[in-house]
Write a protein that holds these residues in place. Structure first.
Motif, mmCIF file in Angstrom:
data_model
loop_
_atom_site.group_PDB
_atom_site.id
_atom_site.type_symbol
_atom_site.label_atom_id
_atom_site.label_comp_id
_atom_site.label_asym_id
_atom_site.label_seq_id
_atom_site.Cartn_x
_atom_site.Cartn_y
_atom_site.Cartn_z
ATOM 1 N N ARG A 37 -7.630 -1.386 -11.517
ATOM 2 C CA ARG A 37 -8.648 -0.414 -11.371
ATOM 3 C C ARG A 37 -8.430 1.094 -11.327
ATOM 4 N N ARG A 48 0.532 4.563 0.672
ATOM 5 C CA ARG A 48 -0.545 5.475 1.445
ATOM 6 C C ARG A 48 -0.182 7.094 1.480
ATOM 7 N N ASP A 107 -4.682 -6.038 -11.232
ATOM 8 C CA ASP A 107 -5.490 -6.070 -10.104
ATOM 9 C C ASP A 107 -4.795 -4.783 -9.026
ATOM 10 N N ALA A 108 -3.987 -3.913 -9.762
ATOM 11 C CA ALA A 108 -3.797 -2.959 -8.533
ATOM 12 C C ALA A 108 -4.837 -1.848 -8.720
ATOM 13 N N GLU A 109 -4.893 -1.141 -7.457
ATOM 14 C CA GLU A 109 -6.179 -0.326 -7.203
ATOM 15 C C GLU A 109 -5.524 0.934 -7.144
ATOM 16 N N SER A 112 -2.151 -6.289 -7.471
ATOM 17 C CA SER A 112 -3.133 -6.072 -6.210
ATOM 18 C C SER A 112 -2.462 -5.256 -5.170
ATOM 19 N N ARG A 118 -2.149 -1.205 -3.602
ATOM 20 C CA ARG A 118 -2.880 -0.079 -3.505
ATOM 21 C C ARG A 118 -2.194 1.299 -3.545
ATOM 22 N N THR A 175 -3.135 4.610 -2.452
ATOM 23 C CA THR A 175 -4.457 5.440 -1.816
ATOM 24 C C THR A 175 -3.997 6.729 -1.372
ATOM 25 N N GLU A 185 1.039 -1.164 -0.106
ATOM 26 C CA GLU A 185 0.031 -0.055 -0.081
ATOM 27 C C GLU A 185 0.910 1.295 -0.005
ATOM 28 N N SER A 245 -6.494 4.656 -6.221
ATOM 29 C CA SER A 245 -7.679 5.223 -5.774
ATOM 30 C C SER A 245 -7.539 6.668 -5.172
#
Length: 382
Positions: free
Chosen positions: A341, A259, A303-305, A279, A281, A283, A257, A307
């Motif tokens: 995503r 962050r 599959d990474a996000e 996968s 993230r 964020t 992550e 956001s």
């Protein structure tokens, strides 16, 4: 054979197990055999002359025979003395090697104890002691590296506490962790006196808020940042600038992550390794791949996000290898990994310098947050 095994030296052996008598007899037999072989070769070289007996032995002949016999006995005694001296020297060397290894084991225990101490200054000294021991003990270098990485995987609060006393404790522990990361990063550069390149590095689940791997070269071994939390504060940065992800490297940012703060891969070279952000993230951190060069290997964002935050590829060149944000089929396990995503964050390719071999998206419509160079149609990309 692993890279650590290839870099390790021989281990000390035990004392010679042959009994002294058997060892001496074996050497004497070999010496006699060698002498007979040499005499035979000389005899053949001289044309195999016949030995003629001139008559009865004279007293001088007897004296010469006695001298020869004494010389043979002296030679045999010399062989025995050499065997005894050799065994003594071998025993001394083996004893010294065992004592040296014992000292290394004791140093390992002391350094590990320091890393577990309550005082942060003692823990920092333990980190330096463990790194130095890794340099001097190639046979167990991987174990020493595992201990340092294991320290980083111990629980650590990602955000500073609010009360002053706890904040001071948190800041001191943070300095110790920065020191450990600094020691590891320094040993991954080509100019390191003792290189740790090719060894496994396991940071799985660690909290990393400030680190510099600038100029490191990842080649061989598994570099694991799986489930790692990158959470820099203020001006703190996690730096992978000028890193070479070379052939033979396996670098895992899987489920990591990003962050907050800044994570930089500026001018990094992806020249043949296998790097996965699957996968992961994104964020809120600013993740920069500015002027990075993607020339070979595989870099996966399946599959990474995305956001929040921004992933910036300004000035990056894509001239080879595979950079994949799309769906990926794994026929070996009959599994399909979903595509990345884009749900709020920014992934910016608009200022990329070269898209000769563009990333793969597998999309027909441009999702929000994904920026491509002017005039590039997402449907035209793989």
């Amino acid at each position: 054979m692993t890279a650590a095994e290839r870099n390790s030296g021989p281990t000390p052996r035990g004392v010679m197990r042959w009994p002294l008598g058997l060892h001496t007899a074996t050497v004497l037999v070999l010496a006699v055999g060698a002498a007979i072989m040499i005499l035979g070769l000389l005899w053949l070289a001289l044309g195999a002359p016949r030995v003629e007996v001139p008559g009865p032995l004279k007293p001088s002949d007897t004296y010469d025979a006695i001298k020869i016999a004494l010389a043979v006995v002296a030679g045999a005694g010399g062989v025995v003395a050499l065997v005894v001296a050799y065994r003594r020297q071998h025993l001394n060397e083996t004893t010294d090697a065992r004592e040296y290894e014992k000292a290394l084991i004791e140093r390992f225990g002391a350094a590990a104890g320091q890393l577990g101490a309550d005082q942060p200054a003692v823990r920092m000294a333990g980190a330096y002691a463990m790194a130095r021991l890794a340099d001097e003990w190639p046979q167990e270098r991987q174990m020493c590296i595992d201990v340092l990485c294991g320290y980083l995987r111990m629980p650590h609060a990602p955000d500073p506490p609010t009360d002053d006393q706890t904040l001071t404790t948190w800041q001191r522990e943070r300095k110790v962790r920065e020191t450990v990361l600094q020691l590891i990063g320094a040993h991954l550069r080509d100019d390191s006196p003792e290189s740790w390149q090719g060894y496994d590095l396991n940071f799985a689940g660690a909290v990393i808020d400030a680190a510099s791997f600038r100029g490191a070269r990842f080649t061989g071994g598994d570099i694991v940042f799986a489930e790692t939390l990158f959470v820099a504060h203020g001006r703190d940065q996690v730096i992978f600038d000028d890193v070479d992800f070379a052939e033979g490297s396996y670098v895992y940012f899987r489920l990591a992550e990003f962050r907050s703060g800044s994570v930089r891969f500026n001018r990094a070279t992806f020249s043949g390794g296998w790097v996965t952000f699957d996968s992961a993230r994104f964020t809120g951190a600013q993740v920069n791949f500015r002027d990075a060069a993607f020339t070979a290997g595989e870099i996966l964002f399946e599959d990474a996000e995305f956001s929040d935050g921004c992933v910036d590829f300004s000035g990056a060149t894509f001239t080879g290898g595979t950079v994949n944000f799309g769906e990926h089929h794994l026929p070996s396990v009959y599994l399909t990994v979903p595509p990345a995503r884009f749900c709020g964050g920014t992934v910016d390719f608009s200022e990329a310098a070269d898209l000769t071999h563009p990333p793969q998206f597998g999309l027909q419509a441009l999702p929000p947050g994904l920026r491509l160079p002017l005039g590039t149609n997402i449907s035209d990309l793989p």
